[in-house]
Design a protein around this motif. Structure first.
Motif, PDB file in Angstrom:
ATOM      1  N   VAL A 175       0.846  -1.196   0.000  1.00  0.00           N
ATOM      2  CA  VAL A 175       0.000   0.000   0.000  1.00  0.00           C
ATOM      3  C   VAL A 175       0.878   1.242   0.000  1.00  0.00           C
ATOM      4  CG1 VAL A 175      -1.651   1.340   1.367  1.00  0.00           C
ATOM      5  CG2 VAL A 175      -1.972  -1.117   1.083  1.00  0.00           C
ATOM      6  N   VAL A 203      -5.805   2.274   6.893  1.00  0.00           N
ATOM      7  CA  VAL A 203      -5.551   0.875   6.532  1.00  0.00           C
ATOM      8  C   VAL A 203      -5.348   0.048   7.802  1.00  0.00           C
ATOM      9  CG1 VAL A 203      -3.906  -0.702   5.437  1.00  0.00           C
ATOM     10  CG2 VAL A 203      -4.659   1.343   4.217  1.00  0.00           C
ATOM     11  N   PHE A 216      -8.020  -1.103  -0.818  1.00  0.00           N
ATOM     12  CA  PHE A 216      -7.431   0.230  -0.798  1.00  0.00           C
ATOM     13  C   PHE A 216      -7.545   0.856  -2.179  1.00  0.00           C
ATOM     14  CE2 PHE A 216      -3.448   2.367  -2.073  1.00  0.00           C
ATOM     15  CZ  PHE A 216      -3.521   3.499  -1.280  1.00  0.00           C
TER      16      PHE A 216
END
Length: 112
Positions: free
Chosen positions: A4, A32, A45
């Motif tokens: 991410v 997250v 995401f």
């Protein structure tokens, strides 16, 4: 989580707003982490850059709404994620879905 961060850094490099990149990374990490800690399932995401700025969204499949709460000193560093999001994002919110929810924030791209 490293994936991410890497994907976000690539997007932010094209955004051209270095003063907001650190804030974007911090807030992304918070939402997250919240999704992973407070649910037993995966999270999705999404980060996009548009004319209004950066929008980051993390969708999970847990039906409980996150609660904005005032942490106490006994909790160490826990309980501060949404306070940071509220304080640093230009806009943020929670959108409920049929299954789960999405927590999102936006940064307008101005100087930090």
């Amino acid at each position: 989580m490293p994936e991410v961060r890497r994907a976000l850094r690539e997007l932010l490099a094209h955004w051209g707003r270095p003063g907001r990149s650190e804030t974007a990374e911090l807030l992304t990490s918070e939402i997250v982490t919240n999704a992973l800690v407070h649910t037993d399932q995966e999270a999705l995401f999404t980060a996009t850059v548009g004319p209004r700025g950066l929008r980051v969204e993390v969708r999970d499949f847990e039906g409980r709404r996150p609660r904005l709460r005032i942490p106490n000193a006994d909790e160490g560093t826990h309980g501060r994620g949404l306070i940071l999001v509220q304080s640093l994002a230009d806009a943020w919110g929670v959108r409920m879905h049929g299954v789960g929810k999405a927590v999102w924030f936006e940064l307008d791209g101005g100087a930090a």
